[in-house]
Write a protein that holds these residues in place. Structure first.
Motif, PDB file in Angstrom:
ATOM      1  N   LEU A  47     104.008  40.655 -57.842  1.00 36.79           N
ATOM      2  CA  LEU A  47     105.281  40.615 -57.123  1.00 36.79           C
ATOM      3  C   LEU A  47     105.585  41.961 -56.469  1.00 36.79           C
ATOM      4  CD1 LEU A  47     107.613  38.579 -59.511  1.00 36.79           C
ATOM      5  CD2 LEU A  47     106.620  37.830 -57.347  1.00 36.79           C
ATOM      6  N   ASP A  48     104.913  43.012 -56.902  1.00 41.20           N
ATOM      7  CA  ASP A  48     105.128  44.319 -56.295  1.00 41.20           C
ATOM      8  C   ASP A  48     104.757  44.343 -54.824  1.00 41.20           C
ATOM      9  OD1 ASP A  48     104.309  46.574 -59.078  1.00 41.20           O
ATOM     10  OD2 ASP A  48     106.044  45.309 -58.660  1.00 41.20           O
ATOM     11  N   GLU A  49     103.949  43.393 -54.387  1.00 45.00           N
ATOM     12  CA  GLU A  49     103.545  43.397 -52.990  1.00 45.00           C
ATOM     13  C   GLU A  49     104.580  42.738 -52.086  1.00 45.00           C
ATOM     14  OE1 GLU A  49      99.857  41.075 -53.102  1.00 45.00           O
ATOM     15  OE2 GLU A  49     100.877  39.497 -52.001  1.00 45.00           O
ATOM     16  N   ILE A  50     105.636  42.179 -52.681  1.00 42.69           N
ATOM     17  CA  ILE A  50     106.660  41.487 -51.906  1.00 42.69           C
ATOM     18  C   ILE A  50     107.821  42.418 -51.586  1.00 42.69           C
ATOM     19  CG2 ILE A  50     108.303  39.580 -51.873  1.00 42.69           C
ATOM     20  CD1 ILE A  50     105.400  38.701 -51.680  1.00 42.69           C
ATOM     21  N   GLY A  51     108.179  42.468 -50.334  1.00 44.04           N
ATOM     22  CA  GLY A  51     109.328  43.247 -49.912  1.00 44.04           C
ATOM     23  C   GLY A  51     110.307  42.375 -49.146  1.00 44.04           C
ATOM     24  N   TRP A  52     111.450  42.963 -48.822  1.00 43.78           N
ATOM     25  CA  TRP A  52     112.475  42.260 -48.059  1.00 43.78           C
ATOM     26  C   TRP A  52     112.604  42.870 -46.670  1.00 43.78           C
ATOM     27  CZ3 TRP A  52     115.302  37.930 -48.721  1.00 43.78           C
ATOM     28  CH2 TRP A  52     115.285  37.333 -49.988  1.00 43.78           C
ATOM     29  N   TYR A  53     112.683  41.972 -45.693  1.00 39.53           N
ATOM     30  CA  TYR A  53     112.836  42.357 -44.303  1.00 39.53           C
ATOM     31  C   TYR A  53     114.168  41.818 -43.790  1.00 39.53           C
ATOM     32  CZ  TYR A  53     107.702  42.909 -44.207  1.00 39.53           C
ATOM     33  OH  TYR A  53     106.398  43.297 -44.439  1.00 39.53           O
ATOM     34  N   ARG A  54     114.630  42.412 -42.710  1.00 39.21           N
ATOM     35  CA  ARG A  54     115.790  41.837 -42.046  1.00 39.21           C
ATOM     36  C   ARG A  54     115.560  41.871 -40.547  1.00 39.21           C
ATOM     37  NH1 ARG A  54     120.185  46.647 -43.279  1.00 39.21           N
ATOM     38  NH2 ARG A  54     119.200  48.226 -41.963  1.00 39.21           N
ATOM     39  N   GLN A  55     116.144  40.876 -39.903  1.00 41.51           N
ATOM     40  CA  GLN A  55     116.100  40.838 -38.443  1.00 41.51           C
ATOM     41  C   GLN A  55     117.528  40.803 -37.942  1.00 41.51           C
ATOM     42  OE1 GLN A  55     113.262  38.277 -36.605  1.00 41.51           O
ATOM     43  NE2 GLN A  55     113.489  39.554 -34.782  1.00 41.51           N
ATOM     44  N   ILE A  56     117.920  41.894 -37.357  1.00 39.68           N
ATOM     45  CA  ILE A  56     119.257  42.021 -36.801  1.00 39.68           C
ATOM     46  C   ILE A  56     119.182  41.641 -35.330  1.00 39.68           C
ATOM     47  CG2 ILE A  56     121.057  43.686 -36.216  1.00 39.68           C
ATOM     48  CD1 ILE A  56     120.273  45.175 -38.787  1.00 39.68           C
ATOM     49  N   PRO A  57     120.166  40.911 -34.828  1.00 40.93           N
ATOM     50  CA  PRO A  57     120.118  40.487 -33.421  1.00 40.93           C
ATOM     51  C   PRO A  57     119.837  41.650 -32.484  1.00 40.93           C
ATOM     52  CG  PRO A  57     121.931  39.410 -34.528  1.00 40.93           C
ATOM     53  CD  PRO A  57     121.359  40.390 -35.514  1.00 40.93           C
ATOM     54  N   GLY A  58     118.847  41.459 -31.600  1.00 40.20           N
ATOM     55  CA  GLY A  58     118.523  42.478 -30.616  1.00 40.20           C
ATOM     56  C   GLY A  58     117.567  43.539 -31.119  1.00 40.20           C
ATOM     57  N   ARG A  59     117.146  43.423 -32.376  1.00 43.96           N
ATOM     58  CA  ARG A  59     116.230  44.427 -32.944  1.00 43.96           C
ATOM     59  C   ARG A  59     115.025  43.762 -33.569  1.00 43.96           C
ATOM     60  NH1 ARG A  59     120.014  48.279 -36.549  1.00 43.96           N
ATOM     61  NH2 ARG A  59     117.955  48.843 -37.352  1.00 43.96           N
ATOM     62  N   SER A  60     113.981  44.531 -33.727  1.00 39.24           N
ATOM     63  CA  SER A  60     112.770  44.008 -34.358  1.00 39.24           C
ATOM     64  C   SER A  60     112.998  43.808 -35.851  1.00 39.24           C
ATOM     65  CB  SER A  60     111.611  44.990 -34.160  1.00 39.24           C
ATOM     66  OG  SER A  60     111.368  45.224 -32.810  1.00 39.24           O
ATOM     67  N   ARG A  61     112.193  42.921 -36.418  1.00 46.11           N
ATOM     68  CA  ARG A  61     112.268  42.724 -37.867  1.00 46.11           C
ATOM     69  C   ARG A  61     111.801  43.993 -38.559  1.00 46.11           C
ATOM     70  NH1 ARG A  61     109.619  37.191 -39.718  1.00 46.11           N
ATOM     71  NH2 ARG A  61     110.972  36.599 -37.981  1.00 46.11           N
ATOM     72  N   GLU A  62     112.543  44.425 -39.563  1.00 51.97           N
ATOM     73  CA  GLU A  62     112.192  45.675 -40.255  1.00 51.97           C
ATOM     74  C   GLU A  62     112.157  45.453 -41.762  1.00 51.97           C
ATOM     75  OE1 GLU A  62     115.083  48.841 -40.084  1.00 51.97           O
ATOM     76  OE2 GLU A  62     116.777  47.450 -40.149  1.00 51.97           O
ATOM     77  N   LEU A  63     111.295  46.220 -42.384  1.00 48.13           N
ATOM     78  CA  LEU A  63     111.176  46.185 -43.843  1.00 48.13           C
ATOM     79  C   LEU A  63     112.261  47.073 -44.429  1.00 48.13           C
ATOM     80  CD1 LEU A  63     109.465  45.294 -46.315  1.00 48.13           C
ATOM     81  CD2 LEU A  63     108.032  47.297 -45.900  1.00 48.13           C
ATOM     82  N   VAL A  64     113.150  46.508 -45.218  1.00 45.86           N
ATOM     83  CA  VAL A  64     114.273  47.288 -45.729  1.00 45.86           C
ATOM     84  C   VAL A  64     114.120  47.671 -47.191  1.00 45.86           C
ATOM     85  CG1 VAL A  64     115.896  46.318 -44.079  1.00 45.86           C
ATOM     86  CG2 VAL A  64     115.634  45.227 -46.295  1.00 45.86           C
ATOM     87  N   ALA A  65     113.288  46.953 -47.932  1.00 51.96           N
ATOM     88  CA  ALA A  65     113.131  47.275 -49.352  1.00 51.96           C
ATOM     89  C   ALA A  65     111.751  46.832 -49.813  1.00 51.96           C
ATOM     90  CB  ALA A  65     114.203  46.576 -50.178  1.00 51.96           C
TER      91      ALA A  65
END
Length: 115
Positions: A31-49
């Motif tokens: 599970l350590d290989e799993i992270g959380w991403y977010r996609q905010i309108p108008g921006r690229s998807r980014e890894l946040v955690a």
């Protein structure tokens, strides 16, 4: 085949909290290989955690101190606890591998933070 299902999003007022869950099915090494991403309108998807190779959680600057990762090996899930939410956190949140070849993306979960 690995499947990722995100849940827990919703509408919350600024300053509120949400806890997102990523349920992982299929065979992964950790599970350590799993992270959380977010996609905010108008921006690229980014890894946040994500979890570093040393096992420490790493967060993007604007999430540090507000977001926290939790693993549950018994449920094969990775949670993202989000506190003190801000309107700029609004977006669709996804989980996936934090490096290397990504798995197929899930549908994500919508987070909306109102002022």
């Amino acid at each position: 085949q690995v499947q990722l299902v995100e849940s827990g999003g919703g509408l919350v007022q600024a300053g509120g909290s949400l806890r997102l869950t990523c349920e992982v099915s299929g065979s992964i090494s950790s599970l350590d290989e799993i992270g959380w991403y977010r996609q905010i309108p108008g921006r690229s998807r980014e890894l946040v955690a994500r979890i570093s190779i040393l096992g420490d959680p790493i967060y993007v600057d604007d999430a540090r101190g507000r977001f926290a990762l939790f693993k549950d090996d018994t449920k094969n899930s990775v949670d993202l606890q989000m506190n003190n939410l801000r309107p700029e956190d609004t977006g669709v949140y996804y989980c996936n591998r934090n490096s290397g070849r990504l798995y197929s993306w899930g549908r994500g979960t919508q987070v909306t933070v109102s002022t």
